[in-house]
Motif scaffolding. Sequence first.
Motif, PDB file in Angstrom:
ATOM      1  N   GLY A  38       0.804  -1.207   0.000  1.00 59.63           N
ATOM      2  CA  GLY A  38       0.000   0.000   0.000  1.00 59.63           C
ATOM      3  C   GLY A  38       0.843   1.264   0.000  1.00 59.63           C
ATOM      4  O   GLY A  38       2.069   1.234  -0.035  1.00 59.63           O
ATOM      5  N   VAL A  39       0.142   2.397   0.022  1.00 53.00           N
ATOM      6  CA  VAL A  39       0.777   3.718  -0.061  1.00 53.00           C
ATOM      7  C   VAL A  39       0.490   4.495   1.213  1.00 53.00           C
ATOM      8  O   VAL A  39      -0.672   4.660   1.602  1.00 53.00           O
ATOM      9  CB  VAL A  39       0.253   4.488  -1.288  1.00 53.00           C
ATOM     10  N   ALA A  40       1.538   4.961   1.860  1.00 46.68           N
ATOM     11  CA  ALA A  40       1.370   5.742   3.089  1.00 46.68           C
ATOM     12  C   ALA A  40       0.934   7.166   2.775  1.00 46.68           C
ATOM     13  O   ALA A  40       0.092   7.739   3.475  1.00 46.68           O
ATOM     14  CB  ALA A  40       2.671   5.771   3.881  1.00 46.68           C
ATOM     15  N   ALA A  41       1.504   7.740   1.716  1.00 45.66           N
ATOM     16  CA  ALA A  41       1.184   9.126   1.360  1.00 45.66           C
ATOM     17  C   ALA A  41       1.614   9.380  -0.075  1.00 45.66           C
ATOM     18  O   ALA A  41       2.369   8.599  -0.669  1.00 45.66           O
ATOM     19  CB  ALA A  41       1.889  10.095   2.310  1.00 45.66           C
ATOM     20  N   THR A  42       1.112  10.471  -0.634  1.00 44.96           N
ATOM     21  CA  THR A  42       1.563  10.932  -1.946  1.00 44.96           C
ATOM     22  C   THR A  42       1.915  12.402  -1.859  1.00 44.96           C
ATOM     23  O   THR A  42       1.289  13.165  -1.112  1.00 44.96           O
ATOM     24  CB  THR A  42       0.484  10.732  -3.030  1.00 44.96           C
ATOM     25  N   VAL A  43       2.915  12.785  -2.626  1.00 43.88           N
ATOM     26  CA  VAL A  43       3.362  14.177  -2.689  1.00 43.88           C
ATOM     27  C   VAL A  43       3.327  14.589  -4.149  1.00 43.88           C
ATOM     28  O   VAL A  43       4.161  14.166  -4.940  1.00 43.88           O
ATOM     29  CB  VAL A  43       4.783  14.342  -2.121  1.00 43.88           C
ATOM     30  N   ASN A  44       2.325  15.369  -4.507  1.00 48.80           N
ATOM     31  CA  ASN A  44       2.132  15.748  -5.904  1.00 48.80           C
ATOM     32  C   ASN A  44       2.121  14.520  -6.806  1.00 48.80           C
ATOM     33  O   ASN A  44       2.714  14.514  -7.896  1.00 48.80           O
ATOM     34  CB  ASN A  44       3.212  16.740  -6.349  1.00 48.80           C
ATOM     35  N   GLY A  45       1.452  13.482  -6.335  1.00 47.31           N
ATOM     36  CA  GLY A  45       1.312  12.262  -7.106  1.00 47.31           C
ATOM     37  C   GLY A  45       2.418  11.250  -6.924  1.00 47.31           C
ATOM     38  O   GLY A  45       2.291  10.112  -7.370  1.00 47.31           O
ATOM     39  N   VAL A  46       3.512  11.629  -6.271  1.00 44.42           N
ATOM     40  CA  VAL A  46       4.618  10.700  -6.025  1.00 44.42           C
ATOM     41  C   VAL A  46       4.301   9.892  -4.765  1.00 44.42           C
ATOM     42  O   VAL A  46       4.035  10.453  -3.704  1.00 44.42           O
ATOM     43  CB  VAL A  46       5.947  11.450  -5.852  1.00 44.42           C
ATOM     44  N   GLU A  47       4.347   8.571  -4.892  1.00 38.47           N
ATOM     45  CA  GLU A  47       3.939   7.705  -3.792  1.00 38.47           C
ATOM     46  C   GLU A  47       5.063   7.462  -2.781  1.00 38.47           C
ATOM     47  O   GLU A  47       6.228   7.316  -3.158  1.00 38.47           O
ATOM     48  CB  GLU A  47       3.455   6.359  -4.339  1.00 38.47           C
ATOM     49  N   ILE A  48       4.674   7.422  -1.518  1.00 35.35           N
ATOM     50  CA  ILE A  48       5.561   6.996  -0.434  1.00 35.35           C
ATOM     51  C   ILE A  48       5.035   5.643   0.036  1.00 35.35           C
ATOM     52  O   ILE A  48       3.985   5.569   0.664  1.00 35.35           O
ATOM     53  CB  ILE A  48       5.555   7.995   0.730  1.00 35.35           C
ATOM     54  N   PRO A  49       5.716   4.558  -0.283  1.00 32.21           N
ATOM     55  CA  PRO A  49       5.213   3.228   0.069  1.00 32.21           C
ATOM     56  C   PRO A  49       5.103   3.037   1.583  1.00 32.21           C
ATOM     57  O   PRO A  49       5.990   3.447   2.331  1.00 32.21           O
ATOM     58  CB  PRO A  49       6.255   2.272  -0.536  1.00 32.21           C
ATOM     59  N   GLU A  50       4.034   2.400   1.994  1.00 33.73           N
ATOM     60  CA  GLU A  50       3.852   2.106   3.424  1.00 33.73           C
ATOM     61  C   GLU A  50       4.989   1.237   3.944  1.00 33.73           C
ATOM     62  O   GLU A  50       5.463   1.414   5.080  1.00 33.73           O
ATOM     63  CB  GLU A  50       2.511   1.392   3.639  1.00 33.73           C
ATOM     64  N   ASP A  51       5.442   0.308   3.112  1.00 34.03           N
ATOM     65  CA  ASP A  51       6.496  -0.600   3.559  1.00 34.03           C
ATOM     66  C   ASP A  51       7.801   0.134   3.860  1.00 34.03           C
ATOM     67  O   ASP A  51       8.593  -0.311   4.699  1.00 34.03           O
ATOM     68  CB  ASP A  51       6.752  -1.680   2.503  1.00 34.03           C
ATOM     69  N   ASP A  52       8.067   1.255   3.167  1.00 36.07           N
ATOM     70  CA  ASP A  52       9.274   2.024   3.460  1.00 36.07           C
ATOM     71  C   ASP A  52       9.234   2.571   4.881  1.00 36.07           C
ATOM     72  O   ASP A  52      10.242   2.584   5.597  1.00 36.07           O
ATOM     73  CB  ASP A  52       9.429   3.172   2.457  1.00 36.07           C
ATOM     74  N   ILE A  53       8.060   3.028   5.281  1.00 39.28           N
ATOM     75  CA  ILE A  53       7.899   3.548   6.646  1.00 39.28           C
ATOM     76  C   ILE A  53       8.065   2.415   7.648  1.00 39.28           C
ATOM     77  O   ILE A  53       8.763   2.547   8.665  1.00 39.28           O
ATOM     78  CB  ILE A  53       6.515   4.204   6.826  1.00 39.28           C
ATOM     79  N   THR A  54       7.447   1.283   7.363  1.00 44.48           N
ATOM     80  CA  THR A  54       7.510   0.139   8.268  1.00 44.48           C
ATOM     81  C   THR A  54       8.946  -0.336   8.464  1.00 44.48           C
ATOM     82  O   THR A  54       9.395  -0.564   9.595  1.00 44.48           O
ATOM     83  CB  THR A  54       6.644  -1.020   7.732  1.00 44.48           C
ATOM     84  N   VAL A  55       9.669  -0.494   7.360  1.00 48.69           N
ATOM     85  CA  VAL A  55      11.059  -0.959   7.443  1.00 48.69           C
ATOM     86  C   VAL A  55      11.898   0.017   8.246  1.00 48.69           C
ATOM     87  O   VAL A  55      12.729  -0.371   9.078  1.00 48.69           O
ATOM     88  CB  VAL A  55      11.643  -1.160   6.031  1.00 48.69           C
ATOM     89  N   LEU A  56      11.679   1.289   8.029  1.00 50.07           N
ATOM     90  CA  LEU A  56      12.446   2.308   8.735  1.00 50.07           C
ATOM     91  C   LEU A  56      12.250   2.204  10.236  1.00 50.07           C
ATOM     92  O   LEU A  56      13.210   2.218  11.013  1.00 50.07           O
ATOM     93  CB  LEU A  56      11.993   3.690   8.242  1.00 50.07           C
TER      94      LEU A  56
END
Length: 403
Positions: A38-56
Amino acid sequence: MITPKLMKVACAAGLTAVCLCTATACASDGSAEGLTGGVAATVNGVEIPEDDITVLIQDYREANGLDDEAMWGLTLASSDYTPEQLREDYINAFVEKDLIEQGAEERGVTVEDSEIEETLDKMKANYSSDEKWQAALEGAGFEDEDAYRDNIRTNLLQQKLYDSFAPEDPSDQEILDYASGVIADYDGAKRSSHILFNSTDKETAQEVLDKINAGELDFADAAAQYSIDTGSAQEGGDVGWDKLTTFVDEYQQALDGLSVGQMSGLVESSYGYHIILCTDQFTAPAQLTSLDQLPEEFVESFKSSLTDDAQLEAYQEWYDQFKADSEIVVNDMPEGLPYDVDLSQYQTDDGTDAAADEGSDGSAEGEGSEVSADAGAEAADGSTEDAAESGSEGGDEATQDAA
């Protein structure tokens, strides 16, 4: 010990060099547990993957010995900090990174590959072998050189974007107006020179001191010949004004007791043995009417302060407006995230956390019951060079600022 409040500051500090630049690489290999997609957030259409946040966050927990769910819950509860707030802070850091990249593109700011390689080569030169360099990369959280290159690019891009807001030089009148408001703070400032010897070389330091006192050796010549502070040695040992430089306590205390033209005995500090010569002292005028009344170094310092303030203000105004004009969408926190815990289990009936109660019998005492400030800083360090230099073998033994 660290509290999540300090961890919170680290997470939200902006371009978190190690964490942000390695998170995607770590998440993409699918090795972390509890990934939801899934997607945690978008910035002007650019996705921030939820998994990136989780791994961090999971990497942070592992690095700080907080894998145990109970310890993690106690850690969060002890600082009134929730998993939702933690996720939000990490998302904000990713948002800032994306905004800077997008803003740089809009302003035509780019980073060349040659600039990245130059910075990389400079860092590698601090290590005596490739094995030690690889160990430093791993210790700083980079899985390989390519991950570090990405980090260098991010930091260079941010710096060049900031530099693009450099203002025009302030006028003499602007500098004079600024100086008039602060000059009283510089009254009594002292300028000094020193000769620095290794802490194992006290005998040589004493011999040089004796020769200078006997008139057999000039202070400036002695500095050029003997001082291990290479930054000042060729300038007669000059380290500037104490109001413009932070000296170690032993140095400053010795300088405070000197009048112009007076030389100290041997002064020992963590850097070795100093011989200190007071070369000038500033007395603030009753009325400041001209920059000619000030040492040149003061004028340059005031000019730099005005320039820095103007640049920061211009950059911040641009960033705030760019962010306000951007479409930023933060999605709801999904269920099943491995760092999401029910904090009610770790709080007492009166709403306070249970860590103190459990700590009284030792079960929650010691490292891990809170997140330490040092670990928090390492987990989200904003400086590329600092992250990889932490194990560096290079560096000057003594610098002008460290004098």
